[in-house]
Design an enzyme around this catalytic site. Sequence first.
Site, short mmCIF file in Angstrom:
data_model
loop_
_atom_site.label_atom_id
_atom_site.label_comp_id
_atom_site.label_asym_id
_atom_site.label_seq_id
_atom_site.Cartn_x
_atom_site.Cartn_y
_atom_site.Cartn_z
N ARG A 48 0.75 -1.13 0.10
CA ARG A 48 -0.09 0.08 0.00
C ARG A 48 0.80 1.10 -0.04
O ARG A 48 1.02 1.99 -0.99
CB ARG A 48 -0.92 -0.06 1.38
CG ARG A 48 -2.18 0.99 1.18
CD ARG A 48 -1.76 2.40 1.41
NE ARG A 48 -1.14 2.51 2.88
CZ ARG A 48 -0.62 3.54 3.63
NH1 ARG A 48 -0.39 4.46 2.78
NH2 ARG A 48 -0.11 3.46 4.91
N ASP A 49 1.50 1.35 1.15
CA ASP A 49 2.41 2.43 1.31
C ASP A 49 3.55 2.69 0.18
O ASP A 49 3.78 3.71 -0.12
CB ASP A 49 3.08 2.79 2.75
CG ASP A 49 3.70 4.02 2.92
OD1 ASP A 49 3.61 4.87 2.15
OD2 ASP A 49 4.01 4.13 4.11
N HIS A 68 6.49 3.72 13.11
CA HIS A 68 6.79 3.88 11.54
C HIS A 68 7.74 4.80 11.11
O HIS A 68 7.42 6.07 11.21
CB HIS A 68 5.11 4.30 10.91
CG HIS A 68 5.05 4.13 9.34
ND1 HIS A 68 4.34 3.24 8.64
CD2 HIS A 68 5.77 5.00 8.52
CE1 HIS A 68 4.46 3.42 7.50
NE2 HIS A 68 5.29 4.32 7.01
N HIS A 103 10.94 6.44 8.96
CA HIS A 103 11.46 6.70 7.42
C HIS A 103 12.98 6.63 7.68
O HIS A 103 13.37 7.23 8.52
CB HIS A 103 10.81 7.72 6.84
CG HIS A 103 9.43 7.37 6.23
ND1 HIS A 103 8.75 8.22 5.25
CD2 HIS A 103 8.25 6.55 6.71
CE1 HIS A 103 7.60 7.48 5.00
NE2 HIS A 103 7.44 6.90 5.87
N CYS A 158 7.75 9.38 1.62
CA CYS A 158 6.95 10.71 1.47
C CYS A 158 7.27 11.65 0.70
O CYS A 158 8.22 11.99 0.49
CB CYS A 158 6.82 11.21 2.93
SG CYS A 158 6.13 12.94 3.01
N ASN A 215 10.57 4.58 3.38
CA ASN A 215 10.15 3.82 4.32
C ASN A 215 11.43 2.66 4.76
O ASN A 215 12.31 2.30 3.88
CB ASN A 215 9.07 2.72 3.92
CG ASN A 215 7.60 3.47 3.81
OD1 ASN A 215 7.37 3.82 4.94
ND2 ASN A 215 7.02 3.44 2.78
#
Lengths: 319, 319
Positions: A32-33, A224, A226, A257, A266
């Site tokens: 997804r991300d 979460h 990065h 992002c 990520n």
Amino acid sequence: MTGVALPAPGLPMAVPQEGLPARVRIHEVGARDGLQNEKSTVPTEVKAEFIRRLAEAGLTTIEATSFVHPKWVPQLADAERLMPLVSGLGVRLPVLVPNERGLERALALGVREVAVFGSVTESFAKANLNRTVDESLAMFEPVVAKARQAGARVRGYLSMCFGDPWEGAVPVPQVVAVARRLADLGCQELSLGDTIGVATPGHVAALLTALGEAGLGPERLAVHFHDTYGQALANTLAALRHGVATVDASAGGLGGCPYARSATGNLATEDLVWMLNGLGIDTGVDLTRLTATSVWMAEQLGRPSPSRTVRALSHEESS
Amino acid sequence: MTGVALPAPGLPMAVPQEGLPARVRIHEVGARDGLQNEKSTVPTEVKAEFIRRLAEAGLTTIEATSFVHPKWVPQLADAERLMPLVSGLGVRLPVLVPNERGLERALALGVREVAVFGSVTESFAKANLNRTVDESLAMFEPVVAKARQAGARVRGYLSMCFGDPWEGAVPVPQVVAVARRLADLGCQELSLGDTIGVATPGHVAALLTALGEAGLGPERLAVHFHDTYGQALANTLAALRHGVATVDASAGGLGGCPYARSATGNLATEDLVWMLNGLGIDTGVDLTRLTATSVWMAEQLGRPSPSRTVRALSHEESS
């Protein structure tokens, strides 16, 4: 032909440390991300095969897609076609739902686990949701309530928990306030996002301490991180020390992002699994199979993985 | 035109943690370790300018070159010409000396600080020095003794402290034994090298504990981590918790081990400084100037820096 192999038998050497969780659940976000900002359309069957291979590598929670309006994220417009292809895998398949319409679409397909995506800062709430933080929480309220009524599990994402590209450093109490409100709406799990990758371990520890004092202990939390500035694993180590045992990561380091300056986004699941294997922390993941999956996915996308572990473990074999 | 700027003012936010050193000395290895395997010859004046810019960015210990025989490391054959160009910078400029001949050449130029490069494993001693571990220690004995007699400071590098590509995981007692012998020869500082990048934080903690029990406390130690599997900063954090306050790093992440599978090698100084800035630990380094130096050096070498922080902070400006 690309081969995948550990550098030598017995590496990394497993040396457990006191005070860390015995087991970590990885919340895999690559499908997804990792894919949502991909420019060229990834075929639905490739996405399904990616999720199947992630499950075969031992991942038990695989965020599958988003039920956002196709206008905003065209890459994930095939959510209705994707879910039936993967629903029989026997793993948790949470999906993102931005609003009530998205929730209805997801529930109609039998989805049992959803997530809402909130912002800690006004600037990002405006940029990403075109709403104030208050307005976005008001939008989530009926989504979370209806999901819970339908028996679904709900995760709340908090983005920009450490820094924001417009506002700079984000004060810890501001994060705690938004986290508390998402928890009060009914989110069972909160995922703390370092959306632009600027966190460092002391900042992570300070936030987790403050959340604990506000009644949000590590059992309610996921992290979460990065890897924009290379800090994700050091931050994860700080979170493990505070008892957090759910860690978000993206196979091969896919995604990131669009508001962060660097292409690196990520935390790569492989880099995470390497560290957890070395710490003797059980994840259930087979690193070699996972790396082979990311190498395969990189071939589908036509560019190499940014994960350091994937790069180190994969090599061209003369055949 | 390449510009370098932090993502927003006040980032990373400095949040100190108890139990960590207040100040860390970075032992910058980019000019020696970072360049030694570079295939095309880097002009001496470019090396000197690199060292000057590193000093201007606030680095106080800059390993300059190696007095190895030019046949083995052609890139560093200009050591005699380089040293006079940088000797007036007012910073520590240690150099590698493989044997007595190298030491004599270095001392003749007024060098005040040298390092010998040992191996913990027989396989790497054979591959790198064509000697057994015992034979290499016997070779170092007169080097260290004569350096100390001449009033020079001596560092001992230990390579393959965590894993070895031929032998796999390296037992902690084996590292302690070689460390103890180098210390007994007269090395004042020992740099623990994870030459193929396979260490994880629990392994680091176990080794530092065992070294402490053998009388080698953190004040005698430096850590030298490679980022091959993305673990270098998490390992650094583990070392800081054990009181280690000297950390080796390479500007822009230049260099690495030719025996490791991946191109990614040394921990990038910028990624390290980002974390230390976030932890409120003083290094004296100006991150923006350091990043600009690495961007400049990457231009000289004709390829981008592998450092995540350098990539994130540097961006093309439309001019």
